[in-house]
Design an enzyme around this catalytic site. Sequence first.
Site, mmCIF file in Angstrom:
data_model
loop_
_atom_site.group_PDB
_atom_site.id
_atom_site.type_symbol
_atom_site.label_atom_id
_atom_site.label_comp_id
_atom_site.label_asym_id
_atom_site.label_seq_id
_atom_site.Cartn_x
_atom_site.Cartn_y
_atom_site.Cartn_z
ATOM 1 N N HIS A 240 1.032 -7.724 -1.734
ATOM 2 C CA HIS A 240 1.707 -6.540 -1.188
ATOM 3 C C HIS A 240 0.761 -5.700 -0.307
ATOM 4 C CE1 HIS A 240 4.981 -7.357 -3.988
ATOM 5 N NE2 HIS A 240 4.152 -7.298 -5.003
HETATM 6 O O1 RIB Z 1 5.288 -2.784 -5.427
HETATM 7 C C1 RIB Z 1 3.972 -3.156 -5.127
HETATM 8 C C2 RIB Z 1 3.079 -1.961 -5.014
HETATM 9 O O2 RIB Z 1 3.010 -1.296 -6.276
HETATM 10 C C3 RIB Z 1 1.624 -2.322 -4.665
HETATM 11 O O3 RIB Z 1 1.045 -1.267 -3.954
HETATM 12 C C4 RIB Z 1 0.970 -2.433 -6.020
HETATM 13 O O4 RIB Z 1 -0.439 -2.181 -5.979
HETATM 14 C C5 RIB Z 1 1.662 -1.336 -6.763
HETATM 15 O O5 RIB Z 1 1.016 -0.123 -6.429
#
Ligand code: RIB
Length: 316
Positions: A240
């Site tokens: 992500h």
């Molecule tokens: O949904 C994914 C996000 O949520 C990423 O930034 C992960 O590190 C959590 O913070």
Amino acid sequence: MSGAPWYLDCDTGVDDALTLGLLVAQGADLRGVGTVSGNLAAAGGARNTLDLLALMGRPDIPVAVGEHDPIGGVFDPTEGAKVHGVNGVGEIVLPRAGEPVDESAADMLIRLAHEHPGSLRVLAIGPLTNLALALERDPALPSLVAQVVIMGGAASAPGNVSAVAEANIWNDAVAANRVFSASWPITMVGLDVTMHARFEESHRVALAAGGASPQALAAMLGVYFQFYTPILGRPSCALHDPLAGAIALGLVVPTLAPVVPVEIDDTAGPGRGQTLVDLRGRFVGYPLQAGARHTVVLEVPEGFGDALLEVLLRLP
Ligand code: RIB
Ligand code: CA
């Protein structure tokens, strides 16, 4: 490498750690890092960030502790610990190095915006509490910031913390609504693309053969893979935050990223944390709609895992 000065807001968890590695390895002009509660408490995220930056050879980058609780709410560490481990970095133990600076994350962001008027860029890869508080303290902030890149939301993809909500937005939906409603230009990098950006077991093994920093990153992937394997159907994980960082630095150029209206559901009901992205122009090239200001990344080229591995192996 992006020559612009950057402020990073994060909740250093495992994919945030990979993003720190990306920024350092790419030589990004990272002027400061603020932490926020999300994957773990903001104070713990700052600890992890300081230790990782020192391990990567950048103990000079200042780290500020940001908000512990979401606006109008109380931070709950339960869900983050299931994904990133209780300590946020897959339960590995990093050599302790350095201490946070005295200023808050929101004040660091405001200070940097005034020091770099019109050129500061913001990469936010955690809940948006610090950005919302900075907007409240300095309403001129959007005019000083060149770009805000956010890992968060989902345009037409399912959520990950509910059927419709992505974690960073859901964890502080009130803050997210204020941030997306402000007049600065946002690039939203959501689950539509980040769930398809993957590290496979082969990437993790290759990373473990690198220097001390890649070895630490590979070690913390153990817990993160455990969470994602039953979701993705094989030993792997979603990248992500690193994908958002790579888009911010221009390392990944989206193949489809229309400018469309985005609204945030900050109600307390089942829609909480949903990013309502108006994609109705999808069959006619997304003609610009009144009030549309945010770029929503819908497609990126294949192969980001390989590119990220190559970058991270450059770390000491
Ligand atoms: O949904 C994914 C996000 O949520 C990423 O930034 C992960 O590190 C959590 O913070
Ligand atoms: Ca994060």
